[in-house]
Scaffold this motif. Structure first.
Motif, PDB file in Angstrom:
ATOM      1  N   LEU A 109       0.827  -1.213   0.000  1.00  0.00           N
ATOM      2  CA  LEU A 109       0.000   0.000   0.000  1.00  0.00           C
ATOM      3  C   LEU A 109       0.861   1.262   0.000  1.00  0.00           C
ATOM      4  O   LEU A 109       0.524   2.256  -0.648  1.00  0.00           O
ATOM      5  CB  LEU A 109      -0.959  -0.015   1.189  1.00  0.00           C
ATOM      6  CG  LEU A 109      -2.029  -1.099   1.140  1.00  0.00           C
ATOM      7  CD1 LEU A 109      -2.824  -1.125   2.437  1.00  0.00           C
ATOM      8  CD2 LEU A 109      -2.946  -0.919  -0.061  1.00  0.00           C
ATOM      9  N   TYR A 111       3.674   1.672  -1.417  1.00  0.00           N
ATOM     10  CA  TYR A 111       4.278   1.844  -2.741  1.00  0.00           C
ATOM     11  C   TYR A 111       3.251   1.682  -3.860  1.00  0.00           C
ATOM     12  O   TYR A 111       3.605   1.393  -5.004  1.00  0.00           O
ATOM     13  CB  TYR A 111       5.434   0.853  -2.920  1.00  0.00           C
ATOM     14  CG  TYR A 111       6.648   1.235  -2.119  1.00  0.00           C
ATOM     15  CD1 TYR A 111       7.604   2.094  -2.645  1.00  0.00           C
ATOM     16  CD2 TYR A 111       6.822   0.764  -0.825  1.00  0.00           C
ATOM     17  CE1 TYR A 111       8.712   2.465  -1.899  1.00  0.00           C
ATOM     18  CE2 TYR A 111       7.925   1.130  -0.076  1.00  0.00           C
ATOM     19  CZ  TYR A 111       8.862   1.989  -0.618  1.00  0.00           C
ATOM     20  OH  TYR A 111       9.957   2.352   0.119  1.00  0.00           O
ATOM     21  N   ILE A 112       1.977   1.907  -3.562  1.00  0.00           N
ATOM     22  CA  ILE A 112       0.892   1.679  -4.519  1.00  0.00           C
ATOM     23  C   ILE A 112       1.076   2.472  -5.806  1.00  0.00           C
ATOM     24  O   ILE A 112       0.711   2.012  -6.880  1.00  0.00           O
ATOM     25  CB  ILE A 112      -0.499   1.968  -3.879  1.00  0.00           C
ATOM     26  CG1 ILE A 112      -1.629   1.497  -4.777  1.00  0.00           C
ATOM     27  CG2 ILE A 112      -0.659   3.439  -3.557  1.00  0.00           C
ATOM     28  CD1 ILE A 112      -1.874   0.050  -4.733  1.00  0.00           C
ATOM     29  N   ARG A 113       1.667   3.646  -5.728  1.00  0.00           N
ATOM     30  CA  ARG A 113       1.814   4.468  -6.939  1.00  0.00           C
ATOM     31  C   ARG A 113       2.666   3.786  -7.999  1.00  0.00           C
ATOM     32  O   ARG A 113       2.548   4.077  -9.176  1.00  0.00           O
ATOM     33  CB  ARG A 113       2.357   5.845  -6.599  1.00  0.00           C
ATOM     34  CG  ARG A 113       3.789   5.852  -6.149  1.00  0.00           C
ATOM     35  CD  ARG A 113       4.237   7.264  -5.813  1.00  0.00           C
ATOM     36  NE  ARG A 113       5.577   7.231  -5.290  1.00  0.00           N
ATOM     37  CZ  ARG A 113       6.448   8.189  -5.478  1.00  0.00           C
ATOM     38  NH1 ARG A 113       6.109   9.258  -6.160  1.00  0.00           N
ATOM     39  NH2 ARG A 113       7.650   8.093  -4.969  1.00  0.00           N
ATOM     40  N   TYR A 114       3.539   2.874  -7.591  1.00  0.00           N
ATOM     41  CA  TYR A 114       4.367   2.157  -8.555  1.00  0.00           C
ATOM     42  C   TYR A 114       3.621   1.004  -9.221  1.00  0.00           C
ATOM     43  O   TYR A 114       4.011   0.525 -10.280  1.00  0.00           O
ATOM     44  CB  TYR A 114       5.637   1.624  -7.880  1.00  0.00           C
ATOM     45  CG  TYR A 114       6.520   2.738  -7.397  1.00  0.00           C
ATOM     46  CD1 TYR A 114       7.356   3.417  -8.274  1.00  0.00           C
ATOM     47  CD2 TYR A 114       6.498   3.135  -6.066  1.00  0.00           C
ATOM     48  CE1 TYR A 114       8.155   4.462  -7.836  1.00  0.00           C
ATOM     49  CE2 TYR A 114       7.295   4.166  -5.611  1.00  0.00           C
ATOM     50  CZ  TYR A 114       8.118   4.832  -6.512  1.00  0.00           C
ATOM     51  OH  TYR A 114       8.894   5.858  -6.073  1.00  0.00           O
ATOM     52  N   TYR A 115       2.550   0.554  -8.590  1.00  0.00           N
ATOM     53  CA  TYR A 115       1.793  -0.575  -9.132  1.00  0.00           C
ATOM     54  C   TYR A 115       0.587  -0.129  -9.955  1.00  0.00           C
ATOM     55  O   TYR A 115       0.109  -0.882 -10.786  1.00  0.00           O
ATOM     56  CB  TYR A 115       1.328  -1.504  -8.003  1.00  0.00           C
ATOM     57  CG  TYR A 115       2.443  -1.922  -7.084  1.00  0.00           C
ATOM     58  CD1 TYR A 115       3.539  -2.620  -7.570  1.00  0.00           C
ATOM     59  CD2 TYR A 115       2.411  -1.611  -5.737  1.00  0.00           C
ATOM     60  CE1 TYR A 115       4.576  -2.979  -6.731  1.00  0.00           C
ATOM     61  CE2 TYR A 115       3.444  -1.973  -4.891  1.00  0.00           C
ATOM     62  CZ  TYR A 115       4.515  -2.661  -5.398  1.00  0.00           C
ATOM     63  OH  TYR A 115       5.543  -3.019  -4.573  1.00  0.00           O
ATOM     64  N   LEU A 116       0.091   1.059  -9.692  1.00  0.00           N
ATOM     65  CA  LEU A 116      -1.102   1.534 -10.390  1.00  0.00           C
ATOM     66  C   LEU A 116      -0.963   1.523 -11.914  1.00  0.00           C
ATOM     67  O   LEU A 116      -1.909   1.127 -12.602  1.00  0.00           O
ATOM     68  CB  LEU A 116      -1.504   2.925  -9.889  1.00  0.00           C
ATOM     69  CG  LEU A 116      -2.079   2.940  -8.472  1.00  0.00           C
ATOM     70  CD1 LEU A 116      -2.344   4.374  -8.029  1.00  0.00           C
ATOM     71  CD2 LEU A 116      -3.339   2.105  -8.374  1.00  0.00           C
ATOM     72  N   PRO A 117       0.172   1.919 -12.493  1.00  0.00           N
ATOM     73  CA  PRO A 117       0.280   1.855 -13.957  1.00  0.00           C
ATOM     74  C   PRO A 117       0.117   0.435 -14.517  1.00  0.00           C
ATOM     75  O   PRO A 117      -0.306   0.262 -15.652  1.00  0.00           O
ATOM     76  CB  PRO A 117       1.685   2.393 -14.245  1.00  0.00           C
ATOM     77  CG  PRO A 117       2.006   3.248 -13.074  1.00  0.00           C
ATOM     78  CD  PRO A 117       1.334   2.586 -11.903  1.00  0.00           C
ATOM     79  N   LEU A 119      -2.068  -1.618 -13.589  1.00  0.00           N
ATOM     80  CA  LEU A 119      -3.477  -1.978 -13.519  1.00  0.00           C
ATOM     81  C   LEU A 119      -4.304  -1.313 -14.616  1.00  0.00           C
ATOM     82  O   LEU A 119      -5.525  -1.274 -14.539  1.00  0.00           O
ATOM     83  CB  LEU A 119      -4.038  -1.609 -12.138  1.00  0.00           C
ATOM     84  CG  LEU A 119      -3.338  -2.298 -10.966  1.00  0.00           C
ATOM     85  CD1 LEU A 119      -3.904  -1.797  -9.655  1.00  0.00           C
ATOM     86  CD2 LEU A 119      -3.454  -3.804 -11.075  1.00  0.00           C
ATOM     87  N   LYS A 120      -3.638  -0.803 -15.635  1.00  0.00           N
ATOM     88  CA  LYS A 120      -4.340  -0.163 -16.746  1.00  0.00           C
ATOM     89  C   LYS A 120      -5.178  -1.213 -17.469  1.00  0.00           C
ATOM     90  O   LYS A 120      -4.673  -2.266 -17.864  1.00  0.00           O
ATOM     91  CB  LYS A 120      -3.338   0.494 -17.696  1.00  0.00           C
ATOM     92  CG  LYS A 120      -3.994   1.325 -18.753  1.00  0.00           C
ATOM     93  CD  LYS A 120      -2.977   2.085 -19.553  1.00  0.00           C
ATOM     94  CE  LYS A 120      -3.723   2.889 -20.601  1.00  0.00           C
ATOM     95  NZ  LYS A 120      -2.815   3.579 -21.487  1.00  0.00           N
TER      96      LYS A 120
END
Length: 139
Positions: A109, A111-117, A119-120
């Motif tokens: 959670l 480091y979520i900003r690194y995983y969001l891309p 999830l496109k």
């Protein structure tokens, strides 16, 4: 993770382990862990524990380290709680079988900003020219 992986490898290399490797107190847990050893997966898991742990401690590729360690911590949780039937430890932050997963979820959670891309929904495939972007990682 570093301590657990190192303890295992110290024993495998003929040295005194930091702590003995538990192989499950109940039959299902024992079967799972012994099977991991027999097929060679335990060596890989313990090596990844060390690598992933060092990535976190040294702050090198931390999002990748968290992803590497997540399935390991999930299996530790599954083994500790369900296969060993330690349901009393499910909410305990001091029981290593559960704390391992909970700490990993907190880091995921964080480091979520690194995983969001990743999830496109309609992601397009990359190309060979994307390899030119690799030096950007090391800046």
């Amino acid at each position: 993770m570093i301590v657990s992986g190192s303890s295992y490898w110290l024993h495998e290399l003929g040295y005194q382990p930091i702590f003995p490797q538990p192989f499950g107190t109940l039959p299902d847990s024992n079967k799972m862990l012994i099977t991991f050893v027999e097929i060679g997966l335990f060596d890989i898991v313990k090596t990844l524990e060390i690598i992933g742990g060092l990535m976190l401690v040294c702050k090198i590729f931390v999002p990748l380290g968290v992803v590497i360690l997540f399935p390991i911590s999930a299996m530790v949780f599954y083994n500790a709680v369900f296969l060993n039937q330690r349901y009393d430890g499910i909410l305990s932050v001091t029981y290593m079988g559960t704390a391992c997963l909970y700490m990993n979820v907190v880091l995921l959670l964080a480091y979520i900003r690194y995983y969001l891309p990743m999830l496109k929904f309609d992601a397009e495939m990359g190309s060979l020219s994307d390899f030119k972007r690799i030096p950007e990682i090391f800046k």
